[in-house]
Design a protein around this motif. Structure first.
Motif, short mmCIF file in Angstrom:
data_model
loop_
_atom_site.label_atom_id
_atom_site.label_comp_id
_atom_site.label_asym_id
_atom_site.label_seq_id
_atom_site.Cartn_x
_atom_site.Cartn_y
_atom_site.Cartn_z
N MET A 1 0.85 -1.19 0.00
CA MET A 1 0.00 0.00 0.00
C MET A 1 0.88 1.24 0.00
O MET A 1 1.83 1.35 0.75
N MET A 4 -0.79 7.48 1.56
CA MET A 4 -2.02 7.54 2.35
C MET A 4 -2.96 8.59 1.78
O MET A 4 -2.59 9.46 1.01
N LEU A 5 -4.19 8.44 2.19
CA LEU A 5 -5.17 9.43 1.76
C LEU A 5 -4.88 10.77 2.42
O LEU A 5 -4.50 10.85 3.57
N SER A 71 -4.90 10.70 -3.48
CA SER A 71 -5.04 9.31 -3.08
C SER A 71 -4.11 8.45 -3.92
O SER A 71 -3.76 8.79 -5.05
N ASP A 73 -3.62 4.05 -4.41
CA ASP A 73 -4.43 2.97 -4.99
C ASP A 73 -5.50 2.46 -4.03
O ASP A 73 -6.01 1.38 -4.18
N GLU A 74 -5.83 3.26 -3.02
CA GLU A 74 -6.79 2.77 -2.04
C GLU A 74 -8.22 2.79 -2.54
O GLU A 74 -9.06 2.01 -2.11
N ARG A 109 -10.23 -6.20 -7.14
CA ARG A 109 -10.26 -6.27 -5.69
C ARG A 109 -11.72 -6.27 -5.22
O ARG A 109 -12.62 -5.90 -5.98
N ARG A 245 -3.55 1.48 -11.34
CA ARG A 245 -3.63 1.42 -9.87
C ARG A 245 -2.51 2.21 -9.22
O ARG A 245 -2.61 2.63 -8.07
#
Lengths: 284, 450
Positions: A1, A4-5, A71, A73-74, A109, A245
């Motif tokens: 991951m 972060m956002l 953002s 790839d969340e 996903r 992504r």
């Protein structure tokens, strides 16, 4: 991951879906004045990850903008498969196409959704956006080759399906030929693309013989790829999806620019040697 | 009509004797005494004999035999027929010579006609005296009318070869005989399709019909023949053979509005993105012309059609085609009046739909969304499920940020999978019915040949 956002404008941009849908699926609930950009940063062909909003400069009609949301790839994706099943895609090509489509579906996903648009001279919305992979696989198997090619018309249909949800959407278009039967002029579809935040990737089996697919991809910040054989299609689509992504999603509220008309967008990064790809602009 | 005495090829020597006898009685120059055998035109003679056995409208032995002849022989027959036309058209050109590469130069004289066409020598007698060249060359002379009848049947033998049977079977027969080359203008799904090059067969038919047109026997029939065959080739999307045929037809009948309409339609179709994309590489691109040039040629032909016959029903098809060509040349303001007139005047729903739809596109090009919307609604009223209008309405909705309407419009497409959109056959819609006119043409010619 990765990154972060960065919620600086959370109330406008993202929320959590209502309970009847996937409970953890964040979606954009308002398009409003917000402009979203899917941005690929690469260094010698490899995506550059871990950047922060302060690493970007966004110019809207040459006026610097403040990034309010970023953002990695969340966020879940809406993946629209837009597949040419005209007469020339019979036999092994069709098998390769189905294999590639199913590979994309398998790589989704849990919070992602997908849709299937297939086209010959007729455009068919085989499946609207759904998270039901089994339904999509079945729809893929039901697509039969035949007829001519309405790539431009199908691209409009793909954009409408993709834009029907405020989430982050990309279209994976495959065609092995040129448009022969579309009713809509290519410019009219490009015009629509400028008004959406959908990113279009085009894959052509053989040389791209008309500029439409490349123009559409360039307009939306996607890419147009030529492959020699449909046996390469599976890996190509997966690569493009993976690349997507790894893009950054930047959002800003246009400031100091005209409210309507076409806006050029330029994004650069402070990261030395890195290249940036995003859409060329947007229409309001 | 005089009683005719048939003379078969084996009686050729007898014919010579009769001719010599007739010639001896005449004081004017005689034309029926061959000064040499016509063996040099043996293939032409065979072709004429073959055509006499043909039953119009059938793929009979004559047609099958013709299909097996080498293509070079067909080309040679065409040259010989041109020689004949020259001989019969211009008295000063009596004894013209034809030179074909690889073949000895050939001369034709009026005296060769009886043997060539196996005609009774009595046809060459008027008022009890053998005809002179000027008499024979008169358009309404008995020999010329007899020749015209034979050539009309021969032209129909070619027409039947090219139109009456299955195209696939014809291609197989021609390929097996090695009798035709290949052409590559026929296009399917943007891939060039190699089809038999049948231009020489069409050319022979035209040359034969040209002779017919110069006599009172069938000028009107020839006009119908050109229009009907041009429509048939367009209907088949056979641009490889059709373009040259209809271009030639325009040259022969410059006042025929239908031919201008068809030729303009062919140019417009050749300018379509699918066909253009197929010919972007190699020499073929120059062979069919650029999109811009073809659209200009289409515009010229449709304007010609409207100048020739502005008030007939087909004129609205010319207006539709002209409007579409102008639209594609990014001249929507010029296109709109023609499209509007076409939409009002056309009865056939498919063409009316196309006119309304193109009007919508023209208004959209001009930025008139309300007018575009109204035009698309008119098209939708004709064919509500047509994909093109559903997409066009969706496109307008997207421009107006009405995503729900856009989605609803394309959701309607899902239910029309497999349905027909009039625009899918727009390229040939103006010639949607070709079997009826072909049957009528055959009946008319049969009637005249009785």
């Amino acid at each position: 991951m990765r990154a972060m956002l960065h919620f600086t404008c959370v109330s406008v941009l993202a929320t959590v879906l209502s309970a009847q849908d996937a409970p953890q699926r964040p979606v954009f609930t308002s398009r409003g004045e917000i402009v979203r950009l899917d941005v690929l940063v690469a260094d010698r062909g490899r995506p550059v990850l871990g950047l922060k909003p302060t690493d970007f400069i966004v110019l809207d009609n040459d006026v610097p903008q403040t990034i309010e949301f970023m953002s990695g790839d969340e966020l879940p994706l809406n993946v629209i498969l837009n597949f040419d099943v005209s007469g020339s895609v019979a036999g092994q090509r069709l098998q390769d196409l189905r294999t590639a489509g199913k590979a994309v579906l398998d790589s989704l996903r849990p919070r992602d959704r997908a849709a299937l648009v297939s086209f010959t001279h007729a455009v068919s919305i085989r499946s609207e956006l759904t998270s039901d992979v089994a339904q999509l696989r079945k729809a893929l198997d039901q697509s039969q080759p035949g007829g001519q090619t309405s790539l431009i018309d199908a691209s409009l249909a793909g954009l409408v399906v993709a834009d029907s949800d405020a989430g982050r959407s990309l279209i994976l278009t495959f065609s092995d030929g040129v448009d022969t039967t579309s009713a809509l002029p290519p410019a009219s579809v490009i015009d629509v693309a400028r008004r959406t935040e959908v990113v279009v990737f085009g894959v052509s089996a053989g040389k791209l013989r008309t500029p439409f697919l490349k123009d559409l991809a360039d307009t939306t910040g996607g890419d147009a790829v030529e492959i020699q054989s449909t046996s390469e299609l599976r890996d190509t689509l997966l690569r493009l999806l993976n690349e997507y992504r790894q893009r950054y999603l930047l959002a800003y509220t246009p400031t100091g620019v005209a409210a309507s008309g076409y806006h050029t967008v330029k994004v650069s990064t402070s990261r030395k040697g890195a290249t940036v790809k995003t859409r060329q602009g947007y229409e309001r | 009509m005089n009683v005719r005495t048939a003379i078969g090829p084996v009686a050729f020597t007898c014919a010579l004797l009769v001719a010599a006898s007739l010639g001896a009685q005449s004081q004017s120059p005689q034309v029926v005494a061959p000064r040499r055998p016509v063996l040099v035109f043996a293939q032409l003679q065979n072709w004429i004999q073959l055509s006499k056995t043909h039953r119009i409208g059938e793929v009979d032995d004559a047609v099958r035999t013709l299909a097996r002849w080498p293509y070079s022989e067909i080309e040679r027959i065409d040259s010989d027929l041109l020689l004949l036309n020259l001989l019969l058209e211009d008295p000063k050109a009596v004894d013209p010579i034809v030179r074909t590469p690889g073949v000895p130069a050939r001369k034709m004289a009026l005296g060769d006609l009886p043997a060539l066409f196996d005609l009774s020598l009595e046809l060459f007698v008027a008022n009890g005296r053998p005809m002179g060249p000027a008499d024979v060359l008169k358009p309404d002379s008995e020999p010329r009318q007899a020749i015209a009848r034979i050539l009309m049947r021969a032209a129909m033998m070619h027409t039947d070869l090219l139109t009456a049977g299955s195209r696939d079977e014809l291609n197989k027969t021609l390929a097996a005989a090695g009798s035709a080359g290949l052409a590559t203008i026929r296009v399917n799904d943007a891939d060039q399709r190699r089809v038999a090059d049948l231009r020489a067969y069409w050319s022979v038919a035209r040359t034969a019909m040209d002779q017919v047109a110069r006599t009172p026997v069938g000028a009107e029939v020839v006009r119908d023949w050109y229009a009907t065959t041009a429509a048939w080739l367009l209907n088949q999307r056979d641009y490889a053979n059709g373009t040259s045929h209809v271009e030639a037809a325009r040259g022969v009948l410059p006042g025929e509005a239908r031919l201008a309409l068809y030729l303009g339609a062919i140019y417009e179709n050749l300018a379509s993105p699918g066909i253009q994309a197929s010919f972007q590489n190699g020499q073929s691109a120059t062979m069919i012309g650029s999109r811009r040039d073809l659209l200009r040629k289409a515009e010229f032909q449709q304007r010609s059609a409207l100048l020739l016959e502005p008030d007939v029903a087909d004129a609205n098809l010319a207006r539709l085609r002209l409007g579409h060509a102008l639209l594609q040349m990014a001249r929507p303001d010029e296109a709109l009046p023609f499209l509007g007139a076409a939409e009002s005047g056309i009865r056939r729903t498919e063409a009316k739909y196309a006119a309304a739809f193109f009007s919508g596109l023209a208004h959209a090009q001009l930025g008139n969304r309300a007018e575009a919307r109204a035009a698309f609604e008119r098209a939708s009223a004709i064919f509500p499920d047509a994909q093109s209008v559903r997409l066009a309405i969706a496109q307008l909705a997207m421009l107006g940020s009405n995503r729900d309407e856009a989605l609803a419009s394309i959701q309607a497409i899902k239910t029309t999978d497999g349905a027909t959109d009039p625009l899918w056959a727009y390229d040939i819609d103006l010639v949607w019915n070709v079997t009826g006119p072909l049957a009528l043409l055959r009946a008319n010619i049969n009637e005249r040949l009785k």
